[in-house]
Scaffold this active site. Structure first.
Site, PDB file in Angstrom:
ATOM      1  N   ASP A  86       0.799  -1.230   0.000  1.00  0.00           N
ATOM      2  CA  ASP A  86       0.000   0.000   0.000  1.00  0.00           C
ATOM      3  C   ASP A  86       0.824   1.269   0.000  1.00  0.00           C
ATOM      4  O   ASP A  86       0.427   2.289  -0.553  1.00  0.00           O
ATOM      5  CB  ASP A  86      -0.941   0.020   1.214  1.00  0.00           C
ATOM      6  CG  ASP A  86      -0.181   0.238   2.522  1.00  0.00           C
ATOM      7  OD1 ASP A  86       0.737  -0.551   2.812  1.00  0.00           O
ATOM      8  OD2 ASP A  86      -0.510   1.198   3.251  1.00  0.00           O
ATOM      9  N   TYR A 237      -5.619   0.628   9.178  1.00  0.00           N
ATOM     10  CA  TYR A 237      -6.746   0.881   8.277  1.00  0.00           C
ATOM     11  C   TYR A 237      -8.073   0.519   8.935  1.00  0.00           C
ATOM     12  O   TYR A 237      -8.869  -0.240   8.394  1.00  0.00           O
ATOM     13  CB  TYR A 237      -6.563   0.128   6.952  1.00  0.00           C
ATOM     14  CG  TYR A 237      -5.467   0.736   6.100  1.00  0.00           C
ATOM     15  CD1 TYR A 237      -5.669   1.954   5.444  1.00  0.00           C
ATOM     16  CD2 TYR A 237      -4.225   0.122   5.988  1.00  0.00           C
ATOM     17  CE1 TYR A 237      -4.661   2.536   4.691  1.00  0.00           C
ATOM     18  CE2 TYR A 237      -3.212   0.698   5.227  1.00  0.00           C
ATOM     19  CZ  TYR A 237      -3.439   1.902   4.579  1.00  0.00           C
ATOM     20  OH  TYR A 237      -2.438   2.481   3.833  1.00  0.00           O
ATOM     21  N   GLU A 480       5.715   9.845   3.011  1.00  0.00           N
ATOM     22  CA  GLU A 480       5.378   8.494   2.544  1.00  0.00           C
ATOM     23  C   GLU A 480       4.412   8.537   1.363  1.00  0.00           C
ATOM     24  O   GLU A 480       3.395   9.225   1.411  1.00  0.00           O
ATOM     25  CB  GLU A 480       4.761   7.661   3.671  1.00  0.00           C
ATOM     26  CG  GLU A 480       4.563   6.198   3.309  1.00  0.00           C
ATOM     27  CD  GLU A 480       4.166   5.345   4.497  1.00  0.00           C
ATOM     28  OE1 GLU A 480       4.292   4.110   4.399  1.00  0.00           O
ATOM     29  OE2 GLU A 480       3.728   5.895   5.529  1.00  0.00           O
TER      30      GLU A 480
END
Length: 508
Positions: A86, A237, A480
Site C-alpha cells: 500500500d 486501516y 510516505e
C-alpha cells in the site's frame, strides 16, 4: 503504512531535523509553470510497478525491484501472491488496495480517451490489482483482506525481497463479517469489469460475476471488519466511517457495471438507511459518501434516472463545500500557496481524491449543460470546478511556494528521502547480501538521498497551512507515498494532458 509509526524512528530524529526544508513559503511567490501532464501521467502509472508484490513480469521497468512475497497465502492453503504494497511498508492491505483499483478504473472509465498512449499501461496497473482481488475472493463467502503482520513489519526496515516477518493471512467470512472491505472489493471488481469490457470480454465477465457474489456476501453478513479483525487492521486501516457507505458504493458500481434493476432498487431503498447524505465532504479509502453521490449523479445529469435526484443535490452541496470563496466548511481549508488541506497526515490523499471528484462532476455537468447550485452562495460552472482541480494538480507538480514537485522523478526538484523501504535501501543488484530486520536502521536514519528512485510516487506533502515540507523519512505523514494518492491522480493527469488549456473549456 501511514497510521502506525516505526519503532526505529527515534534513531533518525537528529538527522531528520537537519533535512527539514525551512524555506519561508510565505516569502516565495508561486509562479505557474507549463507542465508536461503526459510525462507526469506516465510516471504516476510507473509508480505502481515499484509497489508490486509477487513474481515480477519480464517487462518490469523499475529494475531495482525484484520478486517478493512468493509464498503469500501458503500457510492458509491459498495463493495470495501478487497485488500491491500500500505504501512504504511490506504489508498487503486489502481495503486500500481495493479502493486503489476502483479509483484507477474510474479514471479509465471517465477519461479513457485522454490516456492516449498510456492507456494500456494503465490497464495493466489495474489488472495487477484485480488479479490479486480475484485470488482473495476465490473461496465463496470469504475475502482475504490482509497479508502480513503490520506491527511486526513496522518494527523492521527491510526490502520486500528480504522480508522475514510473519506473512499472516487475515480474512472475513460469515463468522467474522467485513461488509466494508468486502463491498469495496466488489466495487473494485465491478469497476474493473467496465475497464476490460472491450479489451478482454471474458475477463470482464469473470470480474463482474465475482463482484456480484462478493457484494451479496457483504450485504448478507453485515458488520465492520474493524471489529472482526481489530488487532490486525487497526490502527492502520480501521474503518472509522462504518460499513454502510461501502454497501451503497458497491451497489452503485454494480448498477453501473451490470445495469441490473435490482441494484437501482437497492440504492434507492437504502439511501436514507445507509446514510447517503452523511459526511459529504469526505472521500477516500475509508469514507465513500461524496464519491457515491457524484457517481450516481451522472445518471440524473445524463437524463437517465430522475429517481436519484437527491444524490445530485448531495453532490452539488459537496462541490460547493470545496470551492474557495464559497465554502465555509470547517474541514475544508486552503493554504496560502493554494493547496487544499484537511487536518491529519498524508494530505495529498485528500487533494487527489477530492480533485478527481471535482473533475468527474465537472464533466457530467458539461455534458448536461448544467451548473452547480450553491444556494445563497450562487452557482458555479463546470470550468470553475476544473480550475480548482487543475490548481491542485499544478501544485503537486511544482506550482507551489517551495517550487518543488511532490512527485518523485518529475521536475528538477522533488522529494529525495521518501519514507519507503525498497527505495531507501540498496537494491538487490547493488547489495546482493540480505539486509535483515534491524539491518536497515542505518539506512533509515541516514541523511543521504534514497538510492532507488520510486519514479512517479507522490508523497503525503504539506499537511498544514504553512506550505512547508520536511524531506525526511522519519516524518512519514508527509514523506510516505501511497497507492491511493496516485490512483485518482491518473485520471486527473490524463484529462489535463489532453485538455491543458482552460481557454478551451467552453462550457460556462
Amino acid at each position: 503504512m501511514l497510521a502506525a509509526s516505526l519503532r526505529v524512528e527515534a534513531v533518525a530524529v537528529a538527522a531528520a531535523a537537519v533535512l527539514v526544508l525551512l524555506l519561508s513559503p510565505a516569502a516565495v511567490v508561486v509562479v505557474a509553470g507549463q507542465h508536461d501532464y503526459g510525462d507526469a501521467l506516465h510516471k504516476s502509472i510507473l509508480f505502481f510497478e515499484g509497489q508490486r508484490s509477487g513474481r515480477l513480469p519480464p517487462d518490469q521497468r523499475l529494475r531495482w525491484r525484484r520478486d517478493s512475497g512468493l509464498h503469500d497465502g501458503a500457510a492458509a492453503g491459498v495463493d495470495l501472491t501478487g497485488g500491491y504494497y500500500d505504501a512504504g511498508d511490506n504489508v498487503k492491505f486489502g481495503f486500500p488496495m481495493a479502493f486503489t483499483a476502483t479509483l484507477m478504473s474510474w479514471g479509465l472509465i471517465d477519461f479513457g480517451r485522454s490516456f492516449g498512449p498510456h492507456k494500456e499501461e494503465a490497464r495493466k496497473a489495474v489488472r495487477w490489482a484485480t488479479d490479486y482481488l480475484m485470488k482473495a475472493t476465490a473461496k465463496p463467502n470469504t475475502v482475504y483482506v490482509q497479508v502480513g503482520d503490520a506491527f511486526r513489519d513496522h518494527s523492521c526496515w527491510e526490502r520486500p525481497e528480504d522480508m522475514d516477518t510473519p506473512r499472516t493471512v487475515y480474512k472475513v467470512d460469515p463468522s467474522h463479517p467485513g461488509s466494508d472491505v468486502a463491498a469495496e472489493t466488489a466495487a473494485a471488481l465491478a469497476a474493473g469489469s467496465i475497464v476490460f469490457r472491450d479489451a478482454d470480454p471474458v475477463y470482464s465477465k469473470r470480474l463482474l460475476d465475482r463482484a456480484i457474489a462478493v457484494f451479496e456476501f457483504a450485504d448478507k453478513y453485515r458488520g465492520p471488519y474493524s471489529s472482526s479483525l481489530h488487532d490486525a487492521v487497526c490502527p492502520c486501516y480501521c474503518d472509522f466511517s462504518g460499513y454502510k457507505d461501502e454497501l451503497l458504493w458497491g451497489a452503485a458500481w454494480l448498477h453501473k457495471a451490470s445495469r441490473r434493476r435490482e441494484y437501482r432498487e437497492y440504492i434507492k431503498k437504502n439511501e436514507v438507511v445507509l446514510g447517503a447524505s452523511e459526511s459529504i465532504n469526505e472521500f477516500g479509502w475509508d469514507n465513500k459518501h461524496a464519491g457515491i453521490n457524484v457517481l450516481i449523479s451522472k445518471e440524473v445529469l445524463m437524463g437517465k434516472d430522475e429517481y436519484f435526484q437527491s444524490f445530485r443535490v448531495n453532490a452539488d452541496n459537496f462541490m460547493c463545500s470545496l470551492l474557495p470563496g464559497i465554502s465555509n466548511h470547517p474541514q475544508i481549508q486552503y493554504s496560502p500557496g493554494g493547496l487544499l488541506f484537511k487536518v491529519g497526515g498524508s494530505n495529498m490523499q485528500h487533494v487527489t481524491s477530492l480533485s478527481f471528484l471535482l473533475l468527474a462532476y465537472s464533466n457530467y455537468l458539461s455534458h448536461a449543460g448544467a451548473r452547480v447550485s450553491c444556494g445563497a452562495g450562487g452557482s458555479a460552472s463546470p470550468t470553475q470546478l476544473r480550475r480548482v482541480a487543475k490548481r491542485q494538480v499544478d501544485y503537486i507538480l511544482g506550482d507551489n511556494p517551495l517550487r518543488m514537485s511532490y512527485m518523485v522523478g518529475y521536475g528538477a526538484r522533488f522529494p529525495r528521502r521518501i519514507h519507503h523501504r525498497g527505495s531507501s535501501l540498496p537494491s538487490v543488484a547493488a547489495h546482493p547480501a540480505r539486509i535483515g530486520c534491524k539491518g536497515g536502521a542505518a539506512y533509515y536514519a541516514s541523511a543521504a538521498p534514497n538510492p532507488n528512485l520510486l519514479v512517479g510516487a507522490v508523497v503525503g506533502g504539506p499537511s498544514d497551512a504553512t506550505d512547508a515540507f520536511p524531506d525526511a523519512r522519519a516524518v512519514f505523514q508527509q514523506s510516505e507515498p501511497t497507492t491511493y494518492i496516485n490512483a485518482p491522480l491518473m485520471g486527473l493527469l490524463a484529462y489535463f494532458s489532453a485538455h491543458p488549456n482552460p481557454a478551451e473549456w467552453a462550457d460556462d
